[in-house]
Design a protein around this motif. Structure first.
Motif, PDB file in Angstrom:
ATOM      1  N   LYS A 117       0.858  -1.195   0.000  1.00 50.50           N
ATOM      2  CA  LYS A 117       0.000   0.000   0.000  1.00 50.50           C
ATOM      3  C   LYS A 117       0.891   1.241   0.000  1.00 50.50           C
ATOM      4  N   GLU A 118       0.264   2.399   0.003  1.00 53.52           N
ATOM      5  CA  GLU A 118       1.023   3.649   0.022  1.00 53.52           C
ATOM      6  C   GLU A 118       1.809   3.796   1.314  1.00 53.52           C
ATOM      7  N   ASN A 119       3.056   4.240   1.195  1.00 50.98           N
ATOM      8  CA  ASN A 119       3.900   4.629   2.324  1.00 50.98           C
ATOM      9  C   ASN A 119       3.869   3.670   3.510  1.00 50.98           C
ATOM     10  N   VAL A 120       4.508   2.548   3.343  1.00 52.31           N
ATOM     11  CA  VAL A 120       4.625   1.544   4.393  1.00 52.31           C
ATOM     12  C   VAL A 120       6.070   1.511   4.858  1.00 52.31           C
ATOM     13  N   SER A 133       6.644   2.306  -1.041  1.00 49.57           N
ATOM     14  CA  SER A 133       5.480   3.074  -1.496  1.00 49.57           C
ATOM     15  C   SER A 133       4.928   2.474  -2.770  1.00 49.57           C
ATOM     16  N   LYS A 134       3.668   2.792  -3.018  1.00 49.06           N
ATOM     17  CA  LYS A 134       3.030   2.358  -4.252  1.00 49.06           C
ATOM     18  C   LYS A 134       2.188   3.502  -4.782  1.00 49.06           C
ATOM     19  N   ALA A 135       2.351   3.774  -6.063  1.00 47.89           N
ATOM     20  CA  ALA A 135       1.546   4.774  -6.754  1.00 47.89           C
ATOM     21  C   ALA A 135       1.052   4.128  -8.043  1.00 47.89           C
ATOM     22  N   GLY A 136      -0.223   3.814  -8.086  1.00 44.93           N
ATOM     23  CA  GLY A 136      -0.760   3.086  -9.236  1.00 44.93           C
ATOM     24  C   GLY A 136      -0.127   1.705  -9.294  1.00 44.93           C
ATOM     25  N   VAL A 139       5.833   0.463  -7.776  1.00 43.73           N
ATOM     26  CA  VAL A 139       6.260   0.210  -6.401  1.00 43.73           C
ATOM     27  C   VAL A 139       7.686   0.722  -6.266  1.00 43.73           C
ATOM     28  N   THR A 140       7.935   1.452  -5.179  1.00 43.45           N
ATOM     29  CA  THR A 140       9.284   1.905  -4.886  1.00 43.45           C
ATOM     30  C   THR A 140       9.671   1.443  -3.492  1.00 43.45           C
ATOM     31  N   VAL A 141      10.952   1.218  -3.330  1.00 47.40           N
ATOM     32  CA  VAL A 141      11.514   0.910  -2.020  1.00 47.40           C
ATOM     33  C   VAL A 141      12.696   1.852  -1.840  1.00 47.40           C
ATOM     34  N   GLU A 142      12.603   2.686  -0.803  1.00 50.64           N
ATOM     35  CA  GLU A 142      13.568   3.777  -0.625  1.00 50.64           C
ATOM     36  C   GLU A 142      13.596   4.593  -1.917  1.00 50.64           C
TER      37      GLU A 142
END
Length: 170
Positions: A117-120, A133-136, A139-142
């Protein structure tokens, strides 16, 4: 019923059965078994050959084979190539630093891309916090982007990322 029509029916039945059997064999032959461990999955992914070699160099292969479930944010070969050469050489010469850097890429839980989910914030295996984080669909990590998600293994999942993460100094 004549002998000819009986023979034709038997031949047609035999051919149909043979085609069904061949279709089943072809289908089964094309289904690849899911790797047992994230280490085996990394070994099978050509874009993770540097990560796989470093995991073995750091002595983490056994840990990642027996641990589970785990999520590995594995830097691609291109991510390692983007590092300054002296940084990668330093990591290779310092087993403790290499182990700390690699365990910063691992979480003791199975996180599929759809589950993020967003900002975990989660704990990595080295004890430091990772921001995910996830946007649409992204997925990003750091500061890294997941370029290939959900490489499944029996004991977890790998997400290929485009950057080698820098573990915070302790």
């Amino acid at each position: 019923m004549t002998i000819r029509s009986t023979s034709t029916r038997l031949l047609a039945t035999a051919l149909f059965s043979a085609l069904l059997a061949l279709a089943g064999c072809a289908t089964n032959a094309n289904v690849a078994a899911q790797p047992a461990t994230v280490v085996a999955a990394a070994a099978q992914a050509p874009e993770l050959s540097t990560f796989y070699a470093l995991v073995n160099e750091a002595g983490l292969a056994e840990t990642l084979k027996t641990a589970g479930p785990v999520t590995v944010f594995a830097p691609s070969n291109a991510a390692f190539q983007a590092l300054p050469a002296d940084k990668l050489e330093h990591l290779k010469k310092d087993p403790a630093a290499l182990k700390a850097a690699l365990t910063f890429h691992v979480v003791a839980a199975k996180l599929m891309a759809a589950d993020i989910k967003e900002n975990v914030t989660v704990d990595s295996l080295n004890g430091a916090k990772l921001n995910i984080s996830k946007a649409g669909d992204f997925v990003t990590v750091e500061n890294a982007l997941v370029t290939q998600a959900d490489i499944k293994a029996d004991n977890g999942v790998i997400h290929v990322i485009d950057t080698v993460l820098s573990a915070p100094k302790k």
